[in-house]
Write an enzyme that holds these catalytic residues in place. Structure first.
Site, PDB file in Angstrom:
ATOM      1  N   ARG A   1      72.658  40.454 -41.069  1.00  0.00           N
ATOM      2  CA  ARG A   1      73.729  40.564 -40.087  1.00  0.00           C
ATOM      3  C   ARG A   1      74.672  41.692 -40.439  1.00  0.00           C
ATOM      4  O   ARG A   1      74.826  42.048 -41.603  1.00  0.00           O
ATOM      5  CB  ARG A   1      74.514  39.258 -40.034  1.00  0.00           C
ATOM      6  CG  ARG A   1      73.666  38.098 -39.544  1.00  0.00           C
ATOM      7  CD  ARG A   1      74.424  36.826 -39.612  1.00  0.00           C
ATOM      8  NE  ARG A   1      74.751  36.542 -41.019  1.00  0.00           N
ATOM      9  CZ  ARG A   1      75.347  35.455 -41.441  1.00  0.00           C
ATOM     10  NH1 ARG A   1      75.731  34.541 -40.585  1.00  0.00           N
ATOM     11  NH2 ARG A   1      75.593  35.259 -42.711  1.00  0.00           N
TER      12      ARG A   1
ATOM     13  N   ARG B   1      67.595  54.045 -31.662  1.00  0.00           N
ATOM     14  CA  ARG B   1      66.374  54.787 -31.327  1.00  0.00           C
ATOM     15  C   ARG B   1      66.482  56.237 -31.783  1.00  0.00           C
ATOM     16  O   ARG B   1      65.506  56.813 -32.257  1.00  0.00           O
ATOM     17  CB  ARG B   1      66.096  54.707 -29.825  1.00  0.00           C
ATOM     18  CG  ARG B   1      65.477  53.374 -29.418  1.00  0.00           C
ATOM     19  CD  ARG B   1      64.923  53.415 -28.002  1.00  0.00           C
ATOM     20  NE  ARG B   1      65.964  53.602 -26.999  1.00  0.00           N
ATOM     21  CZ  ARG B   1      66.703  52.627 -26.482  1.00  0.00           C
ATOM     22  NH1 ARG B   1      66.513  51.376 -26.875  1.00  0.00           N
ATOM     23  NH2 ARG B   1      67.614  52.878 -25.564  1.00  0.00           N
TER      24      ARG B   1
ATOM     25  N   CYS C   1      69.837  44.491 -26.515  1.00  0.00           N
ATOM     26  CA  CYS C   1      71.301  44.458 -26.473  1.00  0.00           C
ATOM     27  C   CYS C   1      71.753  43.314 -25.572  1.00  0.00           C
ATOM     28  O   CYS C   1      71.094  42.996 -24.586  1.00  0.00           O
ATOM     29  CB  CYS C   1      71.854  45.770 -25.931  1.00  0.00           C
ATOM     30  SG  CYS C   1      71.533  47.190 -26.964  1.00  0.00           S
TER      31      CYS C   1
ATOM     32  N   GLU D   1      78.556  39.734 -26.067  1.00  0.00           N
ATOM     33  CA  GLU D   1      79.152  38.562 -26.713  1.00  0.00           C
ATOM     34  C   GLU D   1      79.919  37.747 -25.672  1.00  0.00           C
ATOM     35  O   GLU D   1      80.383  38.290 -24.668  1.00  0.00           O
ATOM     36  CB  GLU D   1      80.144  39.003 -27.802  1.00  0.00           C
ATOM     37  CG  GLU D   1      79.508  39.564 -29.034  1.00  0.00           C
ATOM     38  CD  GLU D   1      78.918  38.498 -29.942  1.00  0.00           C
ATOM     39  OE1 GLU D   1      79.396  37.342 -29.939  1.00  0.00           O
ATOM     40  OE2 GLU D   1      77.969  38.838 -30.649  1.00  0.00           O
TER      41      GLU D   1
ATOM     42  N   ARG E   1      77.850  44.141 -33.001  1.00  0.00           N
ATOM     43  CA  ARG E   1      77.188  43.299 -33.999  1.00  0.00           C
ATOM     44  C   ARG E   1      75.693  43.563 -33.943  1.00  0.00           C
ATOM     45  O   ARG E   1      75.164  43.961 -32.911  1.00  0.00           O
ATOM     46  CB  ARG E   1      77.450  41.820 -33.721  1.00  0.00           C
ATOM     47  CG  ARG E   1      78.877  41.368 -33.931  1.00  0.00           C
ATOM     48  CD  ARG E   1      79.027  39.898 -33.502  1.00  0.00           C
ATOM     49  NE  ARG E   1      80.318  39.350 -33.807  1.00  0.00           N
ATOM     50  CZ  ARG E   1      81.395  39.439 -33.021  1.00  0.00           C
ATOM     51  NH1 ARG E   1      81.310  40.079 -31.866  1.00  0.00           N
ATOM     52  NH2 ARG E   1      82.528  38.886 -33.367  1.00  0.00           N
TER      53      ARG E   1
ATOM     54  N   TYR F   1      79.619  44.382 -43.046  1.00  0.00           N
ATOM     55  CA  TYR F   1      80.724  44.335 -42.091  1.00  0.00           C
ATOM     56  C   TYR F   1      81.655  45.499 -42.411  1.00  0.00           C
ATOM     57  O   TYR F   1      82.159  45.594 -43.532  1.00  0.00           O
ATOM     58  CB  TYR F   1      81.453  42.990 -42.165  1.00  0.00           C
ATOM     59  CG  TYR F   1      80.585  41.882 -41.630  1.00  0.00           C
ATOM     60  CD1 TYR F   1      80.717  41.455 -40.318  1.00  0.00           C
ATOM     61  CD2 TYR F   1      79.593  41.315 -42.425  1.00  0.00           C
ATOM     62  CE1 TYR F   1      79.887  40.470 -39.800  1.00  0.00           C
ATOM     63  CE2 TYR F   1      78.757  40.326 -41.912  1.00  0.00           C
ATOM     64  CZ  TYR F   1      78.910  39.916 -40.609  1.00  0.00           C
ATOM     65  OH  TYR F   1      78.082  38.954 -40.100  1.00  0.00           O
TER      66      TYR F   1
ATOM     67  N   ARG G   1      83.907  38.321 -41.217  1.00  0.00           N
ATOM     68  CA  ARG G   1      83.224  37.579 -42.286  1.00  0.00           C
ATOM     69  C   ARG G   1      83.660  38.113 -43.643  1.00  0.00           C
ATOM     70  O   ARG G   1      82.911  38.765 -44.346  1.00  0.00           O
ATOM     71  CB  ARG G   1      81.709  37.720 -42.142  1.00  0.00           C
ATOM     72  CG  ARG G   1      81.088  37.005 -40.977  1.00  0.00           C
ATOM     73  CD  ARG G   1      81.289  35.483 -40.981  1.00  0.00           C
ATOM     74  NE  ARG G   1      80.855  34.813 -42.179  1.00  0.00           N
ATOM     75  CZ  ARG G   1      79.678  34.187 -42.316  1.00  0.00           C
ATOM     76  NH1 ARG G   1      78.826  34.158 -41.324  1.00  0.00           N
ATOM     77  NH2 ARG G   1      79.370  33.601 -43.453  1.00  0.00           N
TER      78      ARG G   1
END
Length: 120
Positions: free
Chosen positions: A7, A63, A74, A77, A89, A107, A115
């Site tokens: 992540r 890409r 894609c 959120e 993200r 992050y 996070r």
């Protein structure tokens, strides 16, 4: 090989195509470097953006980095009130020979606040 999910997230200063691509490349490059990956190791990646990002798809930037043969997706959120604005993200799936707790999640910039337990 084991499949692991990695992540990461990064914030944008503005919603402009060139800036989105720059920050997406920064995020993807950090994920790849910190986990010692090549594009051949990556199975797929799912990018999400907060609803205030509409200038382009983060996958377009990936890409451009050589991820043309990697399935990329894609999505937006959910618009949670009070959430950090302008966040990209990614959840990347890769073949890795490391235990789950050795995967390095990345992050960057303001996204560190998402996070703090995982940010380096």
């Amino acid at each position: 090989m084991t499949v692991r999910a990695i992540r990461g997230a990064i914030s944008l200063d503005v919603d402009e195509r060139s800036h989105l691509h720059e920050r997406t490349r920064e995020l993807v490059a950090a994920l790849m470097e910190q986990n010692s990956l090549t594009t051949d190791d990556v199975i797929s990646a799912i990018f999400t953006v907060t609803p205030d990002i509409v200038s382009d798809f983060p996958a377009a930037a990936a890409r451009e980095m050589g991820f043309g043969a990697v399935p990329l997706m894609c999505a937006q959120e959910i618009p949670v009130p009070g959430a950090l604005p302008r966040i990209v993200r990614v959840m990347m799936h890769a073949e890795m020979n490391v235990p789950r707790d050795a995967v390095v999640h990345v992050y960057l910039r303001d996204a560190v606040a998402l996070r703090r337990d995982l940010a380096q």
